[in-house]
Scaffold this active site. Sequence first.
Site, mmCIF file in Angstrom:
data_model
loop_
_atom_site.group_PDB
_atom_site.id
_atom_site.type_symbol
_atom_site.label_atom_id
_atom_site.label_comp_id
_atom_site.label_asym_id
_atom_site.label_seq_id
_atom_site.Cartn_x
_atom_site.Cartn_y
_atom_site.Cartn_z
ATOM 1 N N ASP A 264 17.425 24.598 28.831
ATOM 2 C CA ASP A 264 18.489 25.513 29.216
ATOM 3 C C ASP A 264 19.418 24.734 30.151
ATOM 4 O OD1 ASP A 264 20.048 27.782 29.454
ATOM 5 O OD2 ASP A 264 18.336 29.109 29.754
ATOM 6 N N GLU A 612 26.825 43.682 33.571
ATOM 7 C CA GLU A 612 25.443 43.356 33.207
ATOM 8 C C GLU A 612 25.480 42.137 32.299
ATOM 9 O OE1 GLU A 612 23.086 45.904 30.734
ATOM 10 O OE2 GLU A 612 24.741 46.469 29.425
#
Length: 870
Positions: A264, A612
């Site tokens: 990542d 979000e």
Amino acid sequence: MLVLLVSSCKTNEKEIDSYKFKFQNPSLKIEERVQDLIHQMTLTEKVSQMRYDAPAIDRLGVPAYNWWNECLHGVARAGEATVFPQGIGMGATWNAPLIYQMGTAVSDEARAKHHKFISEGKRGIYQGLTFWTPNINIFRDPRWGRGQETYGEDPYLTSRIGVNYIKGLQGNDSKYLKVVATAKHFAVHSGPEKSRHEDNYQTSNKDLYETYLPAFEAAVKEAKVHSVMCAYNRFRDEACCGSNLLLHKILRDDWGFDGYVVSDCWAINDFWEPGKHELVKTPEEASALAVSRGTDLNCGDCFDPNLKEAVLKKMVDEDKIDLALTKLMTARFKLGMFDPEENVKWSKIPYSVVGSQKHYDLSKKVARESMVLLKNQNNILPLSKDVKSIAVIGPNANSKPALLGNYHGTPKNYNTPVKAISKKLPNATVNYALGSDIAIGWPMLNTIPSSVLKNGENKGLKGEYFKNKNWEGNPEFIKNDSVVDFIWTLKRPIENLTTDEFSVRWTGQLIPNESGKYRIGLRASSAGKLYFDGDLKFEFSDDHEPKTKYFDINLKKGKIHDIKIEYYNYHSDPQAQFVWAKINQDLITPALEAAKKSEVVVLCLGLSPDIEGEEMPVLLEGFDKGDRSDIALPQTQIELMKKVHALGKPTILVLMNGSALAVNWAANNVPAILEAWYPGEFGGNAIADVLFGDYNPAGRLPVTFYKSIKYLPDFKNYNMENRTYKYFKGTPLFPFGHGLSYTNFTYSNLNIPDSITIGSNIEINVEVKNTGDFDGDEVVQLYISHKGKPNTAIRTLVEFERIHLKAGETKKLKYNINPKKYSLINEHGKPVIEPGNLVISIGGKQPGFKGLSNTHTTNVLEKKIALKNK
């Protein structure tokens, strides 16, 4: 025969002689070509190819390649593309074959776009064929902001959707991959966002192998996914991108994964940076640890040059570098990157597939199938098209972000609910009102109009356009832009650009026409700066997707303020919008007026990907750095809903969000609730089709809707006890698998043996009939419960199927449940089958719920069977 063999050998020798390097010969085996290429490289060159933005090696004829690309629900961040519903909506379809079709469409667009970029000499970020998709983490807690990217809380549903999407993406050619898909984030990763760089999670082996690994195992073994992304967090004290357990034992040894592992982004930096994992002290040690444990590609800047130093200091063997590079170069060869394009069938996909009508129709189909009807009291839905006036109210009624979610492309169409309803009812009066902000302190930002912008005698701002990214030298041209609201898809503002790099400087004045407190912002991709009265208010620095930055200020009517915006673009999705909103406006009064003069009200509420999502700076009531600290609707929206409802008008609630909402008051008071998720560019059309009966909804919840977070364990607790439908002991607001229809389905004639021998398949036969007046889809759900066994799930989904039935039609269904599906995972993480009783349920829902949480438009049949030893 001997002569033919010799002749063939001579031909191959001539072919080899015609290439400068052996690896350039497409007639040779990939393994041979890869090894030849690596053999030609210096250590410096090897290390350079292990970073996501790998540079060219000119002396070998190896072009630059950027490994970073995204296609979560359509090709993302690369300009024009068809935008499908967000991942959570894909899960809500419960239609795995449909998601295979979607994957095929997305990879068609990906290939077409890639070859167009290559033809233009562009090899930058978001222009390659290696996609960091899908996100098959388990949405174990509704507070996780990135849960919207997943397919829900169930490992089996997630694996079926994930496998089909991967297969659609990677294609079915025996020689060439269509694109590379990447299963992420491996493993045990689902929030919190704000502490993901330092957290160390623990689980039992049972939870690891029962919940967190099955979707990844299916991706590797069934879908043959060619790439896996390791997660930021630690698991059992090891960083996931440096984990012997995850990357060696499980992924490669147990599952036989032969693709490559990518970190990542900037996760390797977490190994050593202060305040994060701090497993080692230097970037050289971090690079050595990652590669030695099985991470092959670094999204970030840690490997180069630190990995070379690590080899020279004997922290890691060069053989490990060669092994990693073998996996990476194998992927590039399998994508056909070193072969003539005419050899690769995928290169023939025309650019006309991008945003084609076929893909638009498919996007709308997926959106329709994702719609979940949560409540429909007294069959208030579908609404009549004869209505003369309708109010469409709410912060998501005309919101573009609420269509798109995160990790999205740039669509041509933004069919919001108010736009689609207006089109659906050409003879009705549609009264639109914003009604409320999405949350306290988060107003809806709109483009600043030309009426308050001035540039000399012109309305608007002066735009200076440069053919570089630094506003250097003389601009290519200067023009007046009435507003700053640009999304450059196919055509850049400057003609004949050989790269995606350009910059724009806008200058002028802002003269507000009303006094008050304002939020002023810039939504931009790439990078930029905003100056206000000569002061630098904020700047973007190489953002990888459009984001909004802002500041709040009190303004007086008529007062002149100097504006300067500097924007530069470096990738294929240039966007810039100069936006604002007046804070603390009375939004409810006009909304109530709109409702009063309408026969029916559609309230479009929910959340927004602006608040979000992934590791955000957002700190609002109920929100925490991208996650949520409360799962209730934001208070501003609850107030709006209650005041509209008090008018006594027939009211429909449409929710647009990426995660479960505790809409308790609405569930008890509003007659109809439709869950629409972030439904893509045709989402408004899908909503309107359902509301007015042109489509019979059949989506099912891929997550449990809880009544409050007070019934859930701590967010950082990764044990599955009291989580998801499998282990939650309370009563949900709406259960996993819930979803109503405009028709009714009845199951009958269930035929299951009374007992079976352990190791045998369980054969199930059942009939389902559409007993209502509408044609429609039914989602058949098959669950197994182990009765009398301690520490087992309440029930487990083991099979599902979405079928279509005309009104009055009956279908006979047959299923075979293999032993793996009815086995239990023991405390060692191993599947076991012991004598005892199973309860099998089959129907359009989970059994045992009453009231609001019961799906009353379908039924469930149950049968207890005995498992016996041979």
